[in-house]
Design a protein around this motif. Structure first.
Motif, PDB file in Angstrom:
ATOM      1  N   TRP A  40      13.201  -8.717 -20.756  1.00 13.90           N
ATOM      2  CA  TRP A  40      13.545  -7.167 -20.681  1.00 13.90           C
ATOM      3  C   TRP A  40      13.886  -6.103 -22.513  1.00 13.90           C
ATOM      4  CZ3 TRP A  40      15.835  -4.140 -16.176  1.00 13.90           C
ATOM      5  CH2 TRP A  40      15.461  -4.707 -15.192  1.00 13.90           C
ATOM      6  N   ARG A  41      13.076  -5.048 -22.280  1.00 17.39           N
ATOM      7  CA  ARG A  41      13.177  -4.698 -24.180  1.00 17.39           C
ATOM      8  C   ARG A  41      13.553  -3.308 -24.250  1.00 17.39           C
ATOM      9  NH1 ARG A  41       8.130  -2.277 -23.604  1.00 17.39           N
ATOM     10  NH2 ARG A  41       8.119  -3.228 -21.516  1.00 17.39           N
ATOM     11  N   GLY A  42      14.025  -3.048 -23.073  1.00 19.44           N
ATOM     12  CA  GLY A  42      15.242  -1.892 -22.599  1.00 19.44           C
ATOM     13  C   GLY A  42      15.187  -1.264 -20.658  1.00 19.44           C
ATOM     14  N   GLU A  43      15.327  -0.122 -20.591  1.00 18.57           N
ATOM     15  CA  GLU A  43      16.157  -0.292 -18.915  1.00 18.57           C
ATOM     16  C   GLU A  43      14.535   0.348 -18.141  1.00 18.57           C
ATOM     17  OE1 GLU A  43      18.993   0.723 -17.563  1.00 18.57           O
ATOM     18  OE2 GLU A  43      19.233   0.120 -19.436  1.00 18.57           O
ATOM     19  N   ALA A  44      14.304  -0.732 -16.787  1.00 23.59           N
ATOM     20  CA  ALA A  44      13.323  -0.830 -16.057  1.00 23.59           C
ATOM     21  C   ALA A  44      12.486   0.296 -15.872  1.00 23.59           C
ATOM     22  CB  ALA A  44      13.917  -1.659 -14.626  1.00 23.59           C
ATOM     23  N   TYR A  45      11.089   0.682 -15.653  1.00 23.16           N
ATOM     24  CA  TYR A  45      10.820   1.925 -15.790  1.00 23.16           C
ATOM     25  C   TYR A  45      11.171   3.101 -16.804  1.00 23.16           C
ATOM     26  CZ  TYR A  45       8.116  -0.659 -11.864  1.00 23.16           C
ATOM     27  OH  TYR A  45       7.497  -1.085 -10.807  1.00 23.16           O
ATOM     28  N   ALA A  46      11.224   2.965 -17.631  1.00 24.18           N
ATOM     29  CA  ALA A  46      11.903   3.289 -18.814  1.00 24.18           C
ATOM     30  C   ALA A  46      11.431   4.720 -18.794  1.00 24.18           C
ATOM     31  CB  ALA A  46      12.319   2.967 -20.149  1.00 24.18           C
ATOM     32  N   GLU A  47       9.891   4.423 -18.671  1.00 23.03           N
ATOM     33  CA  GLU A  47       9.169   6.790 -18.851  1.00 23.03           C
ATOM     34  C   GLU A  47       8.850   7.360 -17.443  1.00 23.03           C
ATOM     35  OE1 GLU A  47       4.377   7.050 -19.010  1.00 23.03           O
ATOM     36  OE2 GLU A  47       5.548   5.290 -19.934  1.00 23.03           O
ATOM     37  N   TRP A  48       9.652   6.259 -16.115  1.00 20.86           N
ATOM     38  CA  TRP A  48       9.631   7.439 -15.338  1.00 20.86           C
ATOM     39  C   TRP A  48      11.026   7.637 -14.959  1.00 20.86           C
ATOM     40  CZ3 TRP A  48       6.431   3.522 -15.270  1.00 20.86           C
ATOM     41  CH2 TRP A  48       5.014   3.509 -15.263  1.00 20.86           C
ATOM     42  N   ALA A  49      12.040   7.299 -16.189  1.00 18.65           N
ATOM     43  CA  ALA A  49      13.949   7.106 -15.656  1.00 18.65           C
ATOM     44  C   ALA A  49      13.888   8.788 -15.485  1.00 18.65           C
ATOM     45  CB  ALA A  49      14.504   7.563 -16.971  1.00 18.65           C
ATOM     46  N   GLY A  50      15.018   8.538 -13.710  1.00 23.59           N
ATOM     47  CA  GLY A  50      15.176  10.280 -13.244  1.00 23.59           C
ATOM     48  C   GLY A  50      13.978  10.627 -12.071  1.00 23.59           C
ATOM     49  N   GLU A  51      12.507   9.471 -12.483  1.00 23.49           N
ATOM     50  CA  GLU A  51      12.001  10.031 -11.301  1.00 23.49           C
ATOM     51  C   GLU A  51      12.037  10.182  -9.594  1.00 23.49           C
ATOM     52  OE1 GLU A  51       9.007  12.308 -11.628  1.00 23.49           O
ATOM     53  OE2 GLU A  51       8.921  12.594 -13.490  1.00 23.49           O
ATOM     54  N   PRO A  52      12.702  10.538  -8.890  1.00 24.22           N
ATOM     55  CA  PRO A  52      12.595  10.132  -8.277  1.00 24.22           C
ATOM     56  C   PRO A  52      12.571   8.433  -7.167  1.00 24.22           C
ATOM     57  CG  PRO A  52      12.909  11.797  -7.481  1.00 24.22           C
ATOM     58  CD  PRO A  52      11.967  11.960  -8.964  1.00 24.22           C
ATOM     59  N   TRP A  53      11.286   8.626  -7.379  1.00 30.20           N
ATOM     60  CA  TRP A  53       9.988   7.436  -6.491  1.00 30.20           C
ATOM     61  C   TRP A  53      10.526   6.428  -7.458  1.00 30.20           C
ATOM     62  CZ3 TRP A  53       7.138   5.003 -10.436  1.00 30.20           C
ATOM     63  CH2 TRP A  53       6.861   5.720 -11.722  1.00 30.20           C
ATOM     64  N   ALA A  54      11.086   6.261  -8.474  1.00 30.17           N
ATOM     65  CA  ALA A  54      10.761   5.078  -9.148  1.00 30.17           C
ATOM     66  C   ALA A  54      13.008   4.660  -8.896  1.00 30.17           C
ATOM     67  CB  ALA A  54      11.032   5.306 -11.003  1.00 30.17           C
ATOM     68  N   ALA A  55      13.272   5.859  -8.375  1.00 26.80           N
ATOM     69  CA  ALA A  55      14.803   5.124  -8.530  1.00 26.80           C
ATOM     70  C   ALA A  55      15.222   3.941  -8.364  1.00 26.80           C
ATOM     71  CB  ALA A  55      15.689   6.033  -7.769  1.00 26.80           C
ATOM     72  N   THR A  95       1.031  -0.675   0.023  1.00 22.72           N
ATOM     73  CA  THR A  95       0.299  -0.310  -0.112  1.00 22.72           C
ATOM     74  C   THR A  95       0.914   1.568   0.202  1.00 22.72           C
ATOM     75  OG1 THR A  95      -2.190  -0.635   0.994  1.00 22.72           O
ATOM     76  CG2 THR A  95      -1.512   1.357   1.180  1.00 22.72           C
ATOM     77  N   VAL A  96       0.965   2.390  -0.732  1.00 25.06           N
ATOM     78  CA  VAL A  96       1.013   3.218  -1.375  1.00 25.06           C
ATOM     79  C   VAL A  96       0.094   4.382  -0.483  1.00 25.06           C
ATOM     80  CG1 VAL A  96       2.151   5.014  -2.234  1.00 25.06           C
ATOM     81  CG2 VAL A  96       2.389   2.330  -2.954  1.00 25.06           C
ATOM     82  N   PRO A  97       1.159   5.429   0.725  1.00 26.96           N
ATOM     83  CA  PRO A  97      -0.027   6.098   1.746  1.00 26.96           C
ATOM     84  C   PRO A  97      -0.360   7.143   0.346  1.00 26.96           C
ATOM     85  CG  PRO A  97       1.702   6.110   2.471  1.00 26.96           C
ATOM     86  CD  PRO A  97       1.838   5.004   1.665  1.00 26.96           C
ATOM     87  N   VAL A  98      -2.136   8.092  -0.038  1.00 28.11           N
ATOM     88  CA  VAL A  98      -1.932   8.910  -0.490  1.00 28.11           C
ATOM     89  C   VAL A  98      -1.229  10.539  -0.533  1.00 28.11           C
ATOM     90  CG1 VAL A  98      -3.623  10.641  -0.697  1.00 28.11           C
ATOM     91  CG2 VAL A  98      -4.598   8.307  -0.036  1.00 28.11           C
ATOM     92  N   ASP A  99      -0.869  10.776   0.049  1.00 27.42           N
ATOM     93  CA  ASP A  99      -0.260  11.570   0.398  1.00 27.42           C
ATOM     94  C   ASP A  99       1.650  11.471  -0.092  1.00 27.42           C
ATOM     95  OD1 ASP A  99      -1.579  13.020   2.409  1.00 27.42           O
ATOM     96  OD2 ASP A  99      -0.700  13.114   3.652  1.00 27.42           O
ATOM     97  N   ARG A 100       1.995  10.040  -0.365  1.00 18.75           N
ATOM     98  CA  ARG A 100       3.089  10.248  -1.400  1.00 18.75           C
ATOM     99  C   ARG A 100       2.625   9.618  -2.830  1.00 18.75           C
ATOM    100  NH1 ARG A 100       6.305   4.513   1.091  1.00 18.75           N
ATOM    101  NH2 ARG A 100       5.705   5.568   2.868  1.00 18.75           N
ATOM    102  N   ILE A 101       1.665   9.348  -2.363  1.00 22.84           N
ATOM    103  CA  ILE A 101       1.211   9.690  -4.521  1.00 22.84           C
ATOM    104  C   ILE A 101       1.685  11.088  -4.437  1.00 22.84           C
ATOM    105  CG2 ILE A 101      -0.155   8.750  -5.762  1.00 22.84           C
ATOM    106  CD1 ILE A 101      -1.044   6.258  -4.022  1.00 22.84           C
ATOM    107  N   VAL A 102       0.851  11.890  -3.892  1.00 23.15           N
ATOM    108  CA  VAL A 102       0.498  13.214  -4.410  1.00 23.15           C
ATOM    109  C   VAL A 102       1.752  13.972  -4.942  1.00 23.15           C
ATOM    110  CG1 VAL A 102      -0.339  15.167  -3.142  1.00 23.15           C
ATOM    111  CG2 VAL A 102      -2.311  13.040  -3.555  1.00 23.15           C
ATOM    112  N   GLU A 103       2.325  13.092  -3.299  1.00 22.93           N
ATOM    113  CA  GLU A 103       4.566  13.975  -3.341  1.00 22.93           C
ATOM    114  C   GLU A 103       4.874  14.057  -5.022  1.00 22.93           C
ATOM    115  OE1 GLU A 103       6.840  15.974  -2.934  1.00 22.93           O
ATOM    116  OE2 GLU A 103       5.788  16.697  -1.663  1.00 22.93           O
ATOM    117  N   ALA A 104       4.128  12.304  -5.584  1.00 23.60           N
ATOM    118  CA  ALA A 104       5.370  12.205  -6.718  1.00 23.60           C
ATOM    119  C   ALA A 104       4.767  12.022  -6.980  1.00 23.60           C
ATOM    120  CB  ALA A 104       5.321  10.449  -6.225  1.00 23.60           C
ATOM    121  N   VAL A 105       3.519  12.523  -8.004  1.00 24.12           N
ATOM    122  CA  VAL A 105       3.308  12.801  -8.900  1.00 24.12           C
ATOM    123  C   VAL A 105       2.493  14.787  -9.137  1.00 24.12           C
ATOM    124  CG1 VAL A 105       0.192  12.917 -10.461  1.00 24.12           C
ATOM    125  CG2 VAL A 105       1.269  10.144  -8.801  1.00 24.12           C
TER     126      VAL A 105
END
Length: 221
Positions: free
Chosen positions: A134-149, A40-50
Motif C-alpha cells: 500500500w502506497r496510499g488509498e486504493a484506486y486513489a486516482e478514482w476517489a469518489g467515482e461511483p464505479w470504484a466505491a 467481464t464488464v458489459p460495454v454499456d456499464r463501461i460507457v456509463e461509468a467513463v
C-alpha cells in the motif's frame, strides 16, 4: 512482464519500464476493468461509468479506440491484428486476464488469504509484506467515482483485517512487546474496531500490564 499498482496512485510498468496509460477516460477504462478482478464488464456499464451518463454520439467506437490503445500499452510485442491475451473481448463486454501477481491489489488479497492457513511465524512476514504494497488509498486516482466505491471499500476493509491478522501473528509468535505499540497505534486510528482492542488487551496482559489490559477491554464497542 506486466505490473500494475492501484494501492495508491496508478502505476503501470511493462518489462520493468513505466508505461503511459493516456488521458483520463482511457485510464478510467483500465481502472474499471481492474476493479472487476477478471470478470467481464458489459460495454454499456463501461460507457456509463467513463462518460458519467453523457456519452458521445458513438460511445462504442470511442471505447474501442481506448481499448485498442490499452492493448498496445499492455502488450507492446503483440503482432498487428493478433488477438489480445490480456484485455479480451466477448459478446458480453471486456475483461482483463492478468496473473494474480501482476496487480498489487490482487497480490495483497491473495497473501492475506494464504496467511490464514500459516503458523504465526510465517503469517507475520507475509502480512507485513502484503501491507507494504500500500502506497496510499486504493484506486486513489478514482476517489469518489461511483464505479470504484465498492472495490475501494472492500480493499480498505481487507487492509484493516490484514493489520489485525498481523497483530495476532505477532502475539502468536511470542512478540507481545512488538505487538503492543502497533496495536495502540491501530486503535487510535480505528477506535471502533473491536478486534483491535481485543488484541491490544491480549498484548498488554502478556507484557504484565493487567490493569491496562482490563482498561483496553472497557473500550470494546
Amino acid at each position: 512482464m506486466l505490473r500494475v499498482r492501484v494501492l495508491g496512485p496508478l502505476e503501470v510498468a511493462v518489462g520493468g519500464e513505466p508505461a503511459s496509460i493516456g488521458r483520463r477516460r482511457q485510464r478510467a477504462v483500465l481502472g474499471i476493468l481492474l476493479a472487476a478482478r477478471g470478470r467481464t464488464v458489459p460495454v454499456d456499464r463501461i460507457v456509463e461509468a467513463v462518460w458519467e451518463g453523457s456519452p458521445p454520439a458513438k460511445p462504442r467506437s470511442s471505447l474501442h479506440v481506448y481499448v485498442s490503445h490499452l492493448r498496445g500499452v499492455l502488450e507492446p510485442a503483440r503482432l498487428p491484428r493478433a488477438g489480445s491475451r490480456l484485455l479480451v473481448s466477448s459478446p458480453q463486454g471486456y475483461a482483463l486476464h492478468l496473473a494474480a501477481d501482476a496487480v498489487d491489489a490482487w497480490s495483497f488479497e491473495a497473501a492475506v488469504g494464504r496467511s490464514r492457513s500459516l503458523p504465526a511465524e510465517e503469517a507475520g512476514p507475509l502480512l507485513d509484506g502484503a501491507l507494504g504494497l500500500w502506497r496510499g488509498e486504493a484506486y486513489a486516482e478514482w476517489a469518489g467515482e461511483p464505479w470504484a466505491a465498492a472495490e475501494t471499500a472492500r480493499l480498505n476493509e481487507l487492509r484493516l483485517m490484514a493489520q489485525e491478522l498481523s497483530l495476532a501473528a505477532a502475539l502468536g509468535a511470542g512478540r507481545p512487546q512488538e505487538a503492543v505499540p502497533a496495536a495502540e497505534a491501530y486503535v487510535r486510528s480505528h477506535p471502533l474496531r473491536e478486534e483491535g482492542w481485543r488484541l491490544l488487551a491480549l498484548g498488554l496482559w502478556a507484557t504484565g500490564r493487567q490493569g491496562d489490559a482490563l482498561a483496553a477491554l472497557g473500550h470494546v464497542p
